[in-house]
Design a protein around this motif. Structure first.
Motif, short mmCIF file in Angstrom:
data_model
loop_
_atom_site.label_atom_id
_atom_site.label_comp_id
_atom_site.label_asym_id
_atom_site.label_seq_id
_atom_site.Cartn_x
_atom_site.Cartn_y
_atom_site.Cartn_z
N SER A 91 -101.11 4.99 -14.66
CA SER A 91 -102.30 5.59 -15.26
C SER A 91 -102.76 6.81 -14.46
O SER A 91 -103.06 7.86 -15.03
N ALA A 148 -111.73 0.69 -16.29
CA ALA A 148 -110.78 -0.11 -15.51
C ALA A 148 -111.35 -0.51 -14.16
O ALA A 148 -111.23 -1.66 -13.73
N ILE A 200 -103.35 0.78 -18.41
CA ILE A 200 -104.64 0.19 -18.05
C ILE A 200 -104.77 -1.21 -18.64
O ILE A 200 -105.36 -2.11 -18.03
N TRP A 235 -103.09 -3.38 -16.28
CA TRP A 235 -104.02 -3.63 -15.17
C TRP A 235 -104.96 -4.78 -15.54
O TRP A 235 -105.18 -5.72 -14.75
N GLY A 236 -105.53 -4.74 -16.76
CA GLY A 236 -106.47 -5.77 -17.18
C GLY A 236 -105.82 -7.14 -17.26
O GLY A 236 -106.38 -8.14 -16.79
N MET A 276 -109.42 -0.87 -24.27
CA MET A 276 -108.31 0.06 -24.49
C MET A 276 -107.91 0.09 -25.96
O MET A 276 -107.56 1.15 -26.50
N GLY A 324 -111.04 -8.53 -16.97
CA GLY A 324 -109.74 -8.18 -17.52
C GLY A 324 -109.73 -8.19 -19.03
O GLY A 324 -109.14 -7.32 -19.67
N ASP A 354 -110.69 5.29 -16.96
CA ASP A 354 -110.58 4.89 -15.56
C ASP A 354 -111.86 4.21 -15.09
O ASP A 354 -111.82 3.23 -14.33
N ASP A 409 -101.93 0.78 -12.41
CA ASP A 409 -102.88 1.79 -11.99
C ASP A 409 -102.17 3.07 -11.55
O ASP A 409 -102.64 4.18 -11.80
N ILE A 435 -111.37 -5.10 -20.43
CA ILE A 435 -110.51 -3.91 -20.31
C ILE A 435 -109.48 -3.86 -21.44
O ILE A 435 -109.28 -2.82 -22.08
N TRP A 439 -112.25 -4.05 -10.59
CA TRP A 439 -111.91 -3.76 -9.19
C TRP A 439 -112.15 -5.02 -8.37
O TRP A 439 -113.27 -5.52 -8.31
N ALA A 496 -100.96 -5.15 -11.10
CA ALA A 496 -102.12 -4.32 -11.41
C ALA A 496 -102.00 -2.96 -10.75
O ALA A 496 -102.29 -1.92 -11.36
#
Length: 451
Positions: free
Chosen positions: A349, A256, A316, A319-320, A412, A405, A253, A346, A408, A261, A342
């Motif tokens: 996750s 991410a 995640i 999200w990226g 992962m 991104g 987290d 999230d 990330i 953000w 995204a």
């Protein structure tokens, strides 16, 4: 009434048929005790989100300085970190029902004081506002670990993910509706009503929580001592270092939030790329929450996930990828769509990481794990804003978002290879992981005596 865990006299969840649909799984609401906890979340979330708008607005009215507004965020963050960690240790050392009652009552009093100061002649005093904002943050930081730690005992381990999805969906609804309602009331010129709604929500939560049974953590004996609670924070971090699965729920987290953000770049995009749309800033800020809310409403499948670790990494990664799309988007609608995707990733996750913490950690450590969870959730986006702001000012918004991104997605994949226990974690084996962690704790506590 059968004991669920540690001899707790709470309602045994009734056997239910596993739902197969996509709709939000409301099965935990059949449990009367959980309904009270969920009701407490629902009645306080709207007011909390309204206060998060009202406080910075009032600070700017008092000072006319965006810097002072930023400092107010720091003032609120410090007690959130301190009492998030300490509150988690306290939640592992005293009756959690009592702790929820005390912290909710404290928040109600503090919000009422905010309403009073808003009614006083003049526009108020920045020092008073800061003290009260810090107190609100501190009470919330103590309340949340206890509230999260009791979920497995109330609903049973099989329904933990569904219970988390319910609570997080309500939260996302509050994130969207609360600021809009606060803006309307502030526009009418009555700031005190915003704080009063927040106070009344906490009063309602206290009334709901009073109907819960006693919820002491396992292995607690004797009165709470502050020194023991402080030492408990250190014990929690020491325990976390020995549990790679639990540790990685926080690490992934942080990755991410740190690298993707996006909030810090919204004002620049609104004023440059989307200059022709007067509502662009509002849509950008709402994008992630819209996706999270929609995923919450269709999260029935999430509660049935067994390979929770693998799905967390995949979520995640989504999200990226979505943040990469956001960085490359040339139109507002496409940018908001990417942010919504995204937010959906999230949400998945967050639900599953919370479930992993609540089921794979032994009961005597759950409060502390939730305390760390709060600190990560609160601190990660702020660090992400700092990174995004610095990179956007030096290499541009697109490079800042796309590079984050990509990092990330790669990270992962690295986690999946480097920490196979996280990738392979199954909800069906959470009890086994918790028992192994409890055994290690017992061995560590016994080692000095044997020596």
């Amino acid at each position: 009434m059968d004991p669920v865990e540690g001899g707790l006299p709470v309602e045994q969840p009734q056997p239910v048929t596993r739902r197969r649909g996509w709709a939000l799984d409301t099965t935990p609401l059949r449990n009367r005790a959980y309904r009270r906890v969920f009701g407490g979340v629902a009645v306080t979330m709207l007011g909390q989100q309204m206060t998060l708008v009202a406080v910075p607005y009032q600070v700017y009215e008092l000072t006319g300085s965006s810097l002072m507004v930023g400092l107010t965020s720091v003032v609120a963050l410090v007690p959130l970190v301190v009492f998030g960690l300490l509150g988690g240790a306290i939640a592992d050392a005293m009756d959690r029902r009592r702790l929820m009652l005390i912290s909710s009552a404290g928040a109600a009093v503090t919000s009422a004081l905010l309403a009073v100061q808003a009614l006083l002649p003049g526009d108020g005093h920045i020092s008073v506002l800061w003290v009260l904002a810090a107190a609100v943050s501190g009470f919330a930081a103590v309340n949340q670990p206890a509230r999260s730690a009791v979920i497995p005992a109330l609903v049973g381990r099989d329904q933990v993910a569904a219970a988390n999805a319910l609570a997080m969906t309500v939260r996302q609804a509050g994130v969207i509706v609360g600021p809009l309602l606060a803006g309307l009331l502030i526009g009418l010129g009555d700031l005190s009503i915003v704080y009063t709604i927040d106070a009344l929500g906490f009063v309602a939560a206290v009334l709901l929580l009073r109907g819960l049974p006693a919820l002491p953590p396992e292995g607690v004996a004797g009165p709470l001592r502050l020194g023991a609670a402080v030492r408990g924070v250190g014990e929690g971090f020491a325990f976390l270092r020995t549990q790679p699965v639990l540790l990685m729920t926080f690490v992934v987290d942080v990755i991410a939030m740190l690298f993707a953000w996006p909030h810090a770049v919204f004002p620049e995009l609104s004023q440059t790329v989307y200059l022709g749309d007067a509502n662009s800033l509002g849509w950008l800020f709402a994008g992630v929450s819209i996706g999270s809310l929609l995923m919450g409403l269709t999260s029935g499948w999430v509660s049935r996930v067994d390979r929770q670790g693998a799905v967390v990494l995949a979520a995640i990664a989504v999200w990226g990828v979505a943040i990469i799309g956001f960085g490359l988007a040339s139109t507002l609608w496409l940018a908001v769509l990417c942010l919504a995707v995204a937010g959906a990733g999230d949400m998945v996750s967050a639900v599953l990481r919370s479930a992993m913490l609540q089921t794979a950690a032994p009961d005597e450590m759950r409060g502390r794990m939730q305390g760390v969870f709060i600190v990560v959730v609160a601190g990660g986006p702020r660090l992400g804003d700092l990174r995004a702001g610095l990179m956007a000012s030096s290499v541009g918004v697109t490079a800042a978002m796309v590079s984050g991104g990509v990092v990330i997605v790669v990270a992962m994949a690295v986690v999946a290879v480097a920490v196979p226990s996280f990738w392979l974690f199954r909800a069906s084996r959470a009890d086994e992981v918790a028992r192994d962690a409890r055994r290690r704790l017992a061995e560590e506590h016994a080692a000095p005596t044997e020596g």
